[in-house]
Design an enzyme around this catalytic site. Structure first.
Site, short mmCIF file in Angstrom:
data_model
loop_
_atom_site.label_atom_id
_atom_site.label_comp_id
_atom_site.label_asym_id
_atom_site.label_seq_id
_atom_site.Cartn_x
_atom_site.Cartn_y
_atom_site.Cartn_z
N LYS A 34 -5.33 -8.87 95.04
CA LYS A 34 -5.04 -9.94 96.23
C LYS A 34 -6.04 -9.49 97.28
O LYS A 34 -6.27 -8.39 97.39
CB LYS A 34 -3.35 -9.57 96.53
N ARG A 52 6.62 -14.18 86.40
CA ARG A 52 6.86 -15.09 85.17
C ARG A 52 7.00 -13.98 84.08
O ARG A 52 7.77 -14.14 83.15
CB ARG A 52 5.89 -16.16 85.16
N1 BES Z 1 4.48 -12.73 94.66
C1 BES Z 1 3.41 -13.63 94.49
C2 BES Z 1 3.67 -14.92 95.02
C3 BES Z 1 3.49 -15.12 96.55
C4 BES Z 1 2.36 -15.19 97.15
C5 BES Z 1 4.66 -15.13 97.46
C6 BES Z 1 2.40 -15.19 98.39
C7 BES Z 1 4.60 -15.29 98.77
C8 BES Z 1 3.49 -15.37 99.24
C9 BES Z 1 3.10 -13.90 92.92
O1 BES Z 1 3.25 -12.80 92.06
C10 BES Z 1 1.83 -14.30 92.88
O2 BES Z 1 0.93 -13.69 93.24
N2 BES Z 1 1.55 -15.69 92.23
C11 BES Z 1 0.32 -15.92 92.41
C12 BES Z 1 0.04 -17.09 91.03
C13 BES Z 1 -1.29 -17.59 90.80
C14 BES Z 1 -1.91 -16.33 90.27
C15 BES Z 1 -1.05 -18.52 89.59
C16 BES Z 1 0.17 -17.03 93.52
O3 BES Z 1 0.86 -17.63 93.99
O4 BES Z 1 -1.07 -16.93 93.80
MN MN Z 2 1.61 -11.63 92.02
#
Ligand code: BES
Ligand code: MN
Ligand code: ZN
Length: 495
Positions: A263, A337
């Site tokens: 990230k 997931r």
């Molecule tokens: N924990 C995150 C989701 C999230 C992101 C919650 C920002 C709150 C704020 C999750 O694990 C994630 O990183 N999801 C990705 C999925 C993508 C790679 C398909 C996302 O939402 O960017």
């Molecule tokens: Mn994630």
């Protein structure tokens, strides 16, 4: 904090000693000759206190009133949403005065929803996180009195609301803890600490047991971390053994770096909140222990870190889930997931009435619904409607999103049964479609709480959502069961 429900009229309230008296003033009514009624009348006449909810007038040492501070807060028609926002604003504004005892007085008619809203708002606005401060300034508000005309009919709702506060604050505490103070091991210990409550049991599985179960997707996420994973199984038994349980599954990523699909640095600290689904399950069990409704509930929490490391999973890796389905991990940041799918497969052994997972799953859900409503997905209309209604009733709202099969197209791959990501479009839905593949054995709902579980910015912190929604839903199940068998005795403690 100590809550009390008390008979209190306008005239009596003037003699009630408190650091602050908050009077909830409806658009009409609250007339009389006493001190408070005259002040309300004068404020109305001057136009300073409109009949719309939201306006407030605060005074210091008002004559003829025993309380040190008086806040007149307009609540319009007096609905629960207006009560919630009025009490939030009043207690927030009083914060700098550090009141110890606050009286919230319903100047108009009080109903169950309003009293619940007042309790939860007073708790929310006065909550302070202290665990990792060296010189904590703990919450100063010690006692909150809710003053109404006739307390007796409101007592059950009041008691439920007070128990809910316990659950919400438990969820906030664990949500707020930094990742190094909320490791998978520590989170599992928090769950274990709940087993001292009546009718509650907790079992914690470690890496060996999880490997023996074949939870290959969950293990894959955990393999990049020095912290060992945990799988928590909580059981609350309030009904007969044979009664099918409601199963809750909470995402417990104690920190989400994204893994190799790292990230960006900005606001990455907020990924300590990536276990708020798990925290909400803990909060529900905290409240269940308090209220002891006549239902059975199972809580499942897969918990680990998502780290970037020499052992970490790589984009393109294929793993085998507990269900036997193989998964191509195209993005290591779609880890929620992966841990949830194995927990959903595990849920089948409880022969559940329904399974509800709760997860800070996608940024896409934040884009879609912001911080107001959680995303709701379900394969069962009755379950979806019950959850939606529970959200409305508890001011912890959600909104249903679709599960059309076309949304699963992007999850197809040549290299495994399914990929863990599709394209950018409809990201909250494609995540739900992935989960749905593991839920064919029971009615299922998924709550994406990425936008609602915590607040960013100056007011950064866990909200404790969706504990109120879930508890309201669960208590509704108890009522439904009672209606179905009126002779069945409630296991609830006598008040
Ligand atoms: N924990 C995150 C989701 C999230 C992101 C919650 C920002 C709150 C704020 C999750 O694990 C994630 O990183 N999801 C990705 C999925 C993508 C790679 C398909 C996302 O939402 O960017
Ligand atoms: Mn994630
Ligand atoms: Zn995550």
């Amino acid at each position: 904090m100590d809550f009390q429900l008390k008979t209190l009229g306008l005239a009596q309230a003037a003699t009630e000693k408190a650091d602050a008296l908050v009077v909830l003033v409806p658009a009409t009514g609250a007339n009389g000759k006493d001190r408070i009624a005259s002040l309300v009348a004068a404020a109305r006449k001057s136009g300073d206190l409109g009949d719309k909810a939201g306006k407030q007038i605060a005074t210091y040492r008002p004559e003829g009133i025993a309380a040190t501070r008086l806040v007149l807060a307009a609540v319009g028609q007096g609905d629960a949403a207006a009560v919630r926002s009025a009490v939030l604003a009043a207690v927030q504004a009083l914060k700098s005065a550090s009141p110890k005892r606050v009286v919230v007085l319903f100047a108009g008619a009080a109903d169950a929803a309003g009293v619940s809203a007042a309790v939860s708002a007073a708790a929310d606005a006065s909550y302070v996180y202290t665990t990792t401060k060296s010189k904590p300034e703990p919450r100063t508000l010690r006692s909150c009195v809710i003053g109404v005309d006739k307390p007796a009919p409101l007592k059950p709702a009041f008691d439920t609301a007070v128990a809910l506060v316990q659950g919400v604050e438990f969820a906030k505490e664990w949500g707020n803890r930094p990742g190094n103070h909320c490791t998978p091991t520590q989170l599992a210990e928090a769950a274990r600490s709940l087993a001292k409550l009546p009718r509650l049991k907790c079992e914690v599985l470690g890496p060996k047991e999880v490997a023996a179960l074949g939870m290959g997707a969950f293990m894959a996420v955990a393999q990049g971390s020095a912290e060992p994973l945990r799988f928590v199984v909580l059981r609350y038994q309030g009904a007969a053994k044979g009664v099918a349980p409601q199963v809750l599954v909470g995402k417990g990523i104690t920190f989400d770096t994204g893994g190799v699909s790292l990230k960006p640095a900005a606001e990455m600290d907020e990924m300590k909140f990536d276990m708020c689904g798990a925290a909400s399950v803990l909060g529900v069990f905290r409240a269940l222990g308090e209220l002891q409704p006549a239902i059975n509930v199972v809580g499942l929490i897969p918990t680990c870190e998502n780290m970037n490391d020499g052992r970490a999973i790589k984009p393109g890796d294929v793993v085998t889930s507990m269900s036997g389905q193989t998964i191509e991990i195209l993005n290591t940041d779609a880890e929620g997931r992966l841990i949830l799918c194995d927990a959903l497969t595990y849920a089948k052994r409880f022969e559940p009435e329904v399974v509800i997972d709760i997860a800070t799953l996608t940024g896409a859900c934040v884009v879609a619904l912001g911080g107001v409503r959680s995303g709701l997905f379900s394969t069962d209309d009755a379950l979806a409607e019950a959850l939606h209604a529970a959200g409305e009733a508890s001011q912890d709202r959600c909104w249903r999103l679709p599960l059309d099969d076309e949304y699963a197209e992007g999850l197809k791959t040549q290299f495994a049964d399914v990929a863990n990501v599709a394209g950018r479009a409809g990201g909250a839905i494609t995540a739900a479609k992935f989960l749905q593949r593991f839920t064919s054995d029971f009615p299922w709902a998924h709550l994406d709480i990425a936008g609602t579980a915590w607040k960013s910015g100056a007011a950064k912190g866990a909200t404790g959502r969706p504990v109120p929604l879930l508890m309201t839903y669960l208590l509704g199940r108890q009522d439904a069961a009672k209606a179905a068998s009126p002779s069945g005795k409630s296991a609830r403690k006598p008040a």
